[in-house]
Design an enzyme around this catalytic site. Sequence first.
Site, PDB file in Angstrom:
ATOM      1  CG  ASP B   9      -1.806   1.236   1.314  1.00  0.00           C
ATOM      2  OD1 ASP B   9      -2.453   1.550   0.295  1.00  0.00           O
ATOM      3  OD2 ASP B   9      -1.835   1.907   2.360  1.00  0.00           O
ATOM      4  CB  SER B  10       0.012   4.746  -0.728  1.00  0.00           C
ATOM      5  OG  SER B  10      -1.126   4.829   0.116  1.00  0.00           O
ATOM      6  CB  CYS B  72      -3.064   0.896  -2.616  1.00  0.00           C
ATOM      7  SG  CYS B  72      -3.061   2.629  -3.125  1.00  0.00           S
ATOM      8  CD  GLU B 151      -0.608   6.796   5.318  1.00  0.00           C
ATOM      9  OE1 GLU B 151       0.458   6.749   5.967  1.00  0.00           O
ATOM     10  OE2 GLU B 151      -1.087   5.791   4.746  1.00  0.00           O
ATOM     11  CB  CYS B 183      -9.764   4.784  -0.129  1.00  0.00           C
ATOM     12  SG  CYS B 183      -8.131   5.269   0.494  1.00  0.00           S
ATOM     13  CG  HIS B 185      -5.614   5.161   3.810  1.00  0.00           C
ATOM     14  ND1 HIS B 185      -5.122   4.689   2.615  1.00  0.00           N
ATOM     15  CD2 HIS B 185      -4.530   5.535   4.543  1.00  0.00           C
ATOM     16  CE1 HIS B 185      -3.797   4.801   2.617  1.00  0.00           C
ATOM     17  NE2 HIS B 185      -3.411   5.303   3.780  1.00  0.00           N
TER      18      HIS B 185
END
Lengths: 268, 268
Positions: B9-10, B72, B151, B183, B185
């Site tokens: 993932d990012s 992601c 994040e 997403c 996240h």
Amino acid sequence: MQQAIAILDSGVGGLTVVKEVMRQLPREKIIYFGDTARAPYGPRSTEEVTLFTEQIVDYLIQFNPKMIVIACNTATAAALDYISAKVSIPVIGVIHPGARAAISATKSGHVGVIGTIGTIGSGAYTNALKQLSPFVEVVSQACPALVPLVEQGMFRSEKSYEIVEQALEGIKDNNIDTLILGCTHYPFLVEPIGETMGPGVKLISSADETAREISTILYDKGKLSIGDESPIHQFFCSGDAEMFQRIARDWLGEQINRTPVVWQVSTL
Amino acid sequence: MQQAIAILDSGVGGLTVVKEVMRQLPREKIIYFGDTARAPYGPRSTEEVTLFTEQIVDYLIQFNPKMIVIACNTATAAALDYISAKVSIPVIGVIHPGARAAISATKSGHVGVIGTIGTIGSGAYTNALKQLSPFVEVVSQACPALVPLVEQGMFRSEKSYEIVEQALEGIKDNNIDTLILGCTHYPFLVEPIGETMGPGVKLISSADETAREISTILYDKGKLSIGDESPIHQFFCSGDAEMFQRIARDWLGEQINRTPVVWQVSTL
């Protein structure tokens, strides 16, 4: 010519898979075989169920399908490995999809399974669940009274509530948060089962979950139908055609009106 | 030596997939790479996201994994096809699992999707949904404010409710019954998102659904770990190791205490 998904069951139970495939994958053509003349499979021996399943697969394979779906838990438990080894196209059963969905759904790790004598006796769900996760606790219960209720078209009757309540007595108070409907006939009885189990127990339909996994596996193999060609479904049954069509039209509801259907009787 | 599932993932978003893989498939070893030094990917160009994804895959492939999971949505939209063609092991993204689960869940056929600018701009969800069913209606909305919130480890803050409410304003009143959290996240923000959308909208986590499809595809390929060998997971990040570990330990909770974990920093 569009390749079909071939779906088979001992009778009308596999129509619960069909309905979800029609809804989730409306571009796909379906060929269905319901062995209504020999239903139920639940009390039969493993050898007999394997033989019957093989006969139906031999019949369906002549239509050059892209996938075989054994939409019957009893036949999956008895014959999935045998049929998978025999044919060269993907074969999927209904037990692992239900097990995976239950593992995903349970919060407490306490999962119940109901099914036919054949399915429960095989231990196939317990094995599938334990193979995925050693942390899950499984209780199971055979409910032989339920399939005849559906095959006789009595699933909307008052009587069904009473029979379901009796059938689930043994599994009700086991502190489970998830119950696998481990027979493709049981979604016909989802209302009385839900009422009996109460709102704290999530019901997992192995039929619905199988439709979703058909989608996953066909996508993974690049075999999903992508065109706008409208499919014409074919339904075969081996027994009373009138009863079969009546139940199918009732159950499939609006899904069946969207797409042309050919009905046939075949004794294999 | 047990082959791992490699998940990338990012940043920390892919940990939502990790948590579900740990829960649903506790026998599986995981190698994770979070590109925290270069997160977020959402606003970056397709070319840049593809390049970064390829760099991480090149890094992970040296561990001889049995599967690559692009956990992601932005990287899936940009690079799934490219990476699938490049490596010889199965590669799965997070977009199709979310789309399939939404099609399965929706009753009205009205589905919403939220994601990064990159994901929504690519039209990848709309394409995936429409490919499966021409009957589904899709509305989508980019929510660029949400990834930074996660994040920075602010997903449990009071402020998160306010930011989520603002971000969802455009999609809230669209008569949808299902919303895809497009997403990885966003499951960190499932409480404020659920509160904003209300109880009539079912939230689909592309992360949870991907974990389930990992299970389906590994089973289909006969690659599920079946032994009782206890896996040791490996986590890499490219940026601030302390922040990454703090978020990972908070999010993974009890899952992380069950299994030994090795933490490392790598700049590729």
